[in-house]
Design a protein around this motif. Sequence first.
Motif, PDB file in Angstrom:
ATOM      1  N   ILE A   1       0.863  -1.183   0.000  1.00 47.44           N
ATOM      2  CA  ILE A   1       0.000   0.000   0.000  1.00 47.44           C
ATOM      3  C   ILE A   1       0.898   1.231   0.000  1.00 47.44           C
ATOM      4  O   ILE A   1       1.851   1.320   0.790  1.00 47.44           O
ATOM      5  CB  ILE A   1      -0.897   0.031   1.252  1.00 47.44           C
ATOM      6  N   TYR A   2       0.572   2.160  -0.870  1.00 42.64           N
ATOM      7  CA  TYR A   2       1.325   3.415  -0.966  1.00 42.64           C
ATOM      8  C   TYR A   2       0.357   4.581  -0.859  1.00 42.64           C
ATOM      9  O   TYR A   2      -0.795   4.482  -1.286  1.00 42.64           O
ATOM     10  CB  TYR A   2       2.015   3.529  -2.328  1.00 42.64           C
ATOM     11  N   GLU A   3       0.860   5.679  -0.340  1.00 41.61           N
ATOM     12  CA  GLU A   3       0.080   6.913  -0.442  1.00 41.61           C
ATOM     13  C   GLU A   3       0.823   7.882  -1.345  1.00 41.61           C
ATOM     14  O   GLU A   3       2.057   7.849  -1.416  1.00 41.61           O
ATOM     15  CB  GLU A   3      -0.192   7.532   0.935  1.00 41.61           C
ATOM     16  N   VAL A   4       0.038   8.699  -2.019  1.00 42.09           N
ATOM     17  CA  VAL A   4       0.657   9.684  -2.912  1.00 42.09           C
ATOM     18  C   VAL A   4       1.352  10.726  -2.055  1.00 42.09           C
ATOM     19  O   VAL A   4       0.772  11.243  -1.100  1.00 42.09           O
ATOM     20  CB  VAL A   4      -0.414  10.336  -3.809  1.00 42.09           C
TER      21      VAL A   4
ATOM     22  N   LYS B   1      16.137   9.981  -0.330  1.00 43.15           N
ATOM     23  CA  LYS B   1      15.770  11.390  -0.108  1.00 43.15           C
ATOM     24  C   LYS B   1      16.782  12.307  -0.802  1.00 43.15           C
ATOM     25  O   LYS B   1      17.996  12.061  -0.733  1.00 43.15           O
ATOM     26  CB  LYS B   1      15.752  11.639   1.404  1.00 43.15           C
ATOM     27  N   GLY B   2      16.292  13.340  -1.453  1.00 46.91           N
ATOM     28  CA  GLY B   2      17.174  14.315  -2.088  1.00 46.91           C
ATOM     29  C   GLY B   2      17.471  14.029  -3.551  1.00 46.91           C
ATOM     30  O   GLY B   2      17.981  14.902  -4.266  1.00 46.91           O
TER      31      GLY B   2
ATOM     32  N   GLY C   1      13.089   6.158  -0.014  1.00 51.51           N
ATOM     33  CA  GLY C   1      12.126   5.132  -0.468  1.00 51.51           C
ATOM     34  C   GLY C   1      10.953   5.696  -1.235  1.00 51.51           C
ATOM     35  O   GLY C   1       9.996   4.972  -1.514  1.00 51.51           O
ATOM     36  N   GLU C   2      11.009   6.980  -1.588  1.00 46.38           N
ATOM     37  CA  GLU C   2       9.917   7.563  -2.380  1.00 46.38           C
ATOM     38  C   GLU C   2      10.006   6.991  -3.795  1.00 46.38           C
ATOM     39  O   GLU C   2      11.075   6.957  -4.404  1.00 46.38           O
ATOM     40  CB  GLU C   2      10.079   9.087  -2.382  1.00 46.38           C
ATOM     41  N   ALA C   3       8.875   6.518  -4.300  1.00 42.09           N
ATOM     42  CA  ALA C   3       8.889   5.797  -5.586  1.00 42.09           C
ATOM     43  C   ALA C   3       8.108   6.563  -6.646  1.00 42.09           C
ATOM     44  O   ALA C   3       7.200   7.345  -6.331  1.00 42.09           O
ATOM     45  CB  ALA C   3       8.277   4.409  -5.404  1.00 42.09           C
TER      46      ALA C   3
END
Length: 345
Positions: free
Chosen positions: A272-275, A302-303, A320-322
């Motif tokens: 599960i991901y959130e925008v 990050k960055g 970990g932002e995809a």
Amino acid sequence: MNQLQQRLTEQGDFLHLSRTQPELLDTPIDLTLANGTGVRVTAPGIIQFSAAKHQGKDIVLSCGVHGNETAPIEICDDLVRALLTGELETCQRVLVLFGNLPAMDIGERFVEENMNRLFSGAHSDTPGLVNDERRRAKQLEQSIADFYAQGNEQGQNYRCHYDLHTAIRASKNEKFAVYPYRHGKPWKTEQLQFLLACGVNTILLSNGPTTTFSYYSSNEFDADAFTVELGKVRPFGQNDMTRFEKARQTLTALVSQAELSFPAYNPDDFHIYEVNQVINRTKEDFRLNFADDTPNFTDYPKGTVLAEEPGATYVAEQDGEAIVFPNAKVALGQRALLTVVPTTI
Ligand SMILES: O=C(O)CCC(=O)N[C@@H](CCC(=O)O)C(=O)O
Ligand SMILES: [Zn+2]
């Protein structure tokens, strides 16, 4: 039954007729199948089935809102054929929408404008109903409004809408669904169980209103609605349909069984991901900072610079932002990239 109605019920080739002789379907058709199912065609690509003994669900299935996303079109075509020929019998009310017929003919996402940014009235925003996609979006909206209103006359029915798509690029999670923004209402785990049964184990929770088709049905009619991404864009006939067997079987069960039952929700079954960020292209010179073949759900520290345009640099705000749905070629002002981060519900 006239000749056209006979052809529809014998061959079930509603999509083929809609694409090759749409003028035959400009006049509404109403007929009753031998098994008692009512069929109503209101326009090319728009067909409705009403069970003789209705079990209380008003189900909308849409596909081809993007013309080159063929696997869902093939699934819906087969379903409509089975319903028309009586091979399959529905026990619900079912509306099937083949969205962008001219775009299917040219094998493109759209002809003039991305139809999945034109719902919730956006079709009529300046400059108005100036192209076929805008007019079709309005017609599709109206068909859903009419369908749910007619259902209401027979009592308050349960409502759902699965808008079936495929993604432009490969994906680390092959099948995933966008859960439209619910304005604070809870996310429904039983809906996630339905999606899991369709083979979809990755869910994106939206963080705001959009002009997509699924948000329209969710927001205006309180339908359980999702954009469902079933794999990758391929030309007609080139899909490995075995990869969509679970989706096909579960959608068939949805229309033909009074109730579906699924195991209890287990968070371990899902990603599960959130925008986190919705990055719009605002300048001609918009650039993604990763390779064109980078799959959806690739994550970055990050960055990391994800995209750039004059006056703005877009970076990963968290480890970990995809990335999802990157597309540097969208029209100015439209979404060029979503970023998502893992979450739980
Ligand atoms: O792969 C892509 O870039 C696009 C696939 C697609 O058409 N996705 C939908 C998602 C709609 C939503 O956010 O609910 C779209 O972009 O319209
Ligand atoms: Zn699509």
